[in-house]
Design an enzyme around this catalytic site. Structure first.
Site, PDB file in Angstrom:
ATOM      1  N   GLY A  96       0.559  -1.009  -0.276  1.00 21.78           N
ATOM      2  CA  GLY A  96      -0.070   0.476   0.101  1.00 21.78           C
ATOM      3  C   GLY A  96       1.474   1.083   0.140  1.00 21.78           C
ATOM      4  O   GLY A  96       0.356   2.120   0.284  1.00 21.78           O
TER       5      GLY A  96
ATOM      6  N   SER B  77       4.655  -6.089  -3.196  1.00 21.30           N
ATOM      7  CA  SER B  77       4.284  -3.825  -3.124  1.00 21.30           C
ATOM      8  C   SER B  77       5.762  -3.824  -2.085  1.00 21.30           C
ATOM      9  O   SER B  77       6.507  -3.543  -1.447  1.00 21.30           O
ATOM     10  CB  SER B  77       3.177  -3.657  -3.443  1.00 21.30           C
ATOM     11  OG  SER B  77       3.654  -2.594  -4.109  1.00 21.30           O
TER      12      SER B  77
END
Length: 666
Positions: free
Chosen positions: A241, A322
């Site tokens: 995120g 990520s």
């Protein structure tokens, strides 16, 4: 505050009815043949709860205390086979089961009578309901208590696992200071629902009192003297995120299927985000990396307490995707974190060019102040951290400039990157890493009708000089903007993901940093609900016979497209299997990830698969063969699709042209 008060009242109202391994004087194990089809599975009723040896009368009482009965019907042979595989019991071992008179079943499935005074292990029914992405039943019937961290935690079970949600691992620290592990006060605490998310979003929401973690486990020991061989590997998940958003309560990361199918303990954590988690100022005091320090605090909590939930503190695998992969990378570079985990998976770690740079290359504090710190001070009319502490969290989180950077603070991070040449801290642990085939398609916009390839490369932060080479050819299709997007997405995938990750694996092997390294590329994806950049390029296109999308057709395999698969949650989220291969592929990915957590090898043990009846994964491994690690002379990867295949590292010339060669970190 109201939420915490509600949880406290809930515990006080129900704790008296909840049982615990201690009150039953028994370990508790949930075993079920979990094929990831949830309640629609033909094995949905194949579960039981295993208890330790006791007499027939005590067995009846123990099952009733759990809200269950002695098991009588259903196909449980795979579960019994697994107990034999674990060598917990001999083939002739008998277990108490239900019937009009004392009855037993042995590990090979033979039923015969028993004497009520015999002490035998017990099979109770397991009728707790399935939970899903939107609902779970944590009512009194299914509650279970565990004494851990000097507090009595009340969690619950669903059909697949024991669930302990919203466990505090740190008290809310003063803003812009570092968290420390929380220890209970000897009282009771609820673990029935998730804790608040950390402040994030536009407009911002959440709480600064957000340092909670969640645990899914198939096994609860009765005490701290549990045999080492009975403890389970721990999969410690760090959400992505951009270091500005995300939460451990995201149903994408629900750990029940992974814990149940793989016999592991799954942990997910919150950590402070954005400027509240990563702001650094050049004042000698505000040194940043608060969110990273939270991750380390959570690891310390796990090291101290996970054995109470059946987890092995010596087998903690950190994994993330990520920005979560960027966090894993930073933890591997942090002397404060090294030693608190035993292996790692980095999924779609960013680095190299454009947006990805700072996730693998860390700013100094003065650099971060120039990029973000000064702008935040100016926007809040503050000149120092004392002023910032007086503002509301939402005011700071509303500032358009966000401090989202890991920095060289001198304590948690002491080098400007993960040193893969032996000149700085680096965790010497088994590593698995890789990318989605088209990760970069999510990190560029979509070109306008008039933009040329060089222009769009420049707009995307990529070197337009590569347009003059033949390395990133623009397809000659009927849709010119899609053609430009296609070539730029390839350059972005290489420049932001693939090149740096392949170079990481290569340097780690050549310089003997990692004892073993495996590399993958996902070439099958299921894009997340609510996150489909440049829609619909990341979606499998609907075709005749495939109304939900044809995953065998050509489409972009985008960032985050592996997450439903690796947690086994396609069905749990409420999504359809798009073709006959989605389910076996999902099973294969779950089994692969968990095998690495259990054994540091992504090739599941053949006898384990056989015992558990995981035939789809067995067939795929038999077909594709063993996944070999990266070596100095052979840079091999596994292309995760259906069927899977092996290949060499790709795009070597392209990476050279982008200035990110394979020996980038040598």
């Amino acid at each position: 505050m109201a939420s915490l008060l509600f949880q406290l009242l809930a515990v006080l109202a129900t704790a008296a009815a909840a049982v615990s391994p201690a009150s039953l004087d028994s370990d508790l194990t949930i075993l079920i043949h979990n094929d990831l089809q949830e309640s629609s599975s033909p094995y949905a009723n194949s579960g039981f709860i295993l208890l330790d040896e006791q007499t027939w009368n005590d067995a009846n009482s123990a099952c009733k205390a759990l809200g269950e009965e002695l098991w009588e019907t259903g196909n449980i042979q795979a579960n019994l086979d697994y107990l034999l595989y674990e060598r917990k019991y001999a083939p002739w071992q008998r277990f108490w089961i239900g019937g009009s008179s004392p009855s037993t079943i042995d590990a090979e499935g033979h039923v015969r009578s028993g004497h009520r005074d015999e002490c035998l292990p017990v099979l109770c029914t397991q009728t707790a309901p399935y939970s899903n992405g939107t609902q779970q039943d944590n009512s009194t019937t299914w509650q279970i208590m565990v004494n851990s961290n000097n507090e009595l935690l009340t969690g619950f079970r669903d059909r697949l696992s024991f669930r302990f949600l919203g466990i505090r691992y740190a008290q809310q620290p003063e803003r812009f200071t570092y968290s420390t592990p929380y220890t209970g006060d000897g009282g009771k605490a609820s673990a029935l629902d998730y804790g608040p998310i950390c402040v994030q979003g536009t407009p911002p929401s959440g709480s600064e009192n957000c340092l909670f973690l969640n645990i899914w486990t198939p096994y609860l020991p009765r005490g701290k003297k549990t045999a080492k061989k009975d403890l389970k590997a721990v999969m410690f998940w760090i959400h992505g995120g951009a270091l500005t958003g995300g939460e451990s309560s995201d149903p994408t990361f629900d750990g029940a299927n992974q814990a149940s199918r793989s016999d592991v303990v799954v942990v997910t954590i919150n950590y402070r985000l954005g400027s509240l988690g990563f702001l650094a100022l050049d004042d000698g005091e505000t040194n940043g990396n608060y969110g990273l320090a939270d991750q380390i605090t959570a690891l310390e909590w796990v090291q101290k307490n996970i054995q109470d939930f059946g987890g092995d503190p010596d087998r903690v695998m950190i994994f993330g995707q990520s920005a979560g992969a960027g966090s894993v990378r930073a933890l591997m570079a942090s002397s404060k974190a090294i030693g608190k985990y035993s292996s790692a998976i980095m999924q779609s770690n960013l680095g190299g060019l454009a947006y990805g740079t700072t996730y693998s290359q860390y700013y100094t504090i003065p650099q971060e102040v120039a990029v973000a710190g000064n702008a935040i001070l100016n926007a809040t009319n503050c000149t120092d951290v004392a002023c910032l502490r007086k503002l509301s969290a939402m005011t700071i989180a509303s500032v358009p400039t966000v401090a989202r950077f890991v920095v060289v603070d001198g304590t948690y991070i002491t080098t400007n990157d993960l040193r893969l040449n032996g000149t700085g801290p680096a965790a010497h642990i088994p590593l698995m890493l890789g990318t989605m085939r088209d990760d970069g398609a999510a990190f560029i916009s979509y070109p306008t009708a008039n933009e040329t390839f060089p222009e769009f490369l420049n707009i995307s932060g990529l070197p337009e000089s590569v347009a003059s080479t033949s390395l990133f050819p623009v397809p000659n299709g009927p849709n010119r903007t899609l053609d430009v997007f296609n070539a730029t997405a390839r350059a972005g995938t290489d420049g932001i993901f693939r090149c740096v990750d392949e170079a990481t694996a290569y340097a780690g092997v050549v310089n003997d940093i990692f004892p073993i390294t495996y590399f993958y590329e996902f070439n099958r994806s299921y894009q997340l609900l609510g996150y489909s950049p440049n829609f619909p390029v990341c979606e499998a296109p609907p075709t005749a016979g495939y109304p939900n999308g044809n995953p065998n057709a050509e489409y972009f395999k985008c960032h985050s497209g592996e997450l439903y698969y690796e947690f086994g949650n396609v069905k749990r989220i409420g999504l359809p299997f798009r073709d006959a291969n989605d389910l076996p592929f999902e099973q294969f990915v779950v089994d692969t990830w968990a095998s690495f957590a259990r054994t540091n090898n992504p090739n599941p043990d053949w006898r384990y698969l056989q015992a558990r009846g995981y035939t789809n994964t067995m067939k795929e491994i038999e077909r594709v063969g063993k996944w070999d690690p990266v070596t100095k002379s052979d840079q091999i990867l596994r292309r995760l699709q259906w069927p899977s295949e092996h290949a060499k590292f790709g795009e070597e010339q392209q990476c050279d042209a982008l200035g990110l060669p394979l020996d980038y970190y040598i």
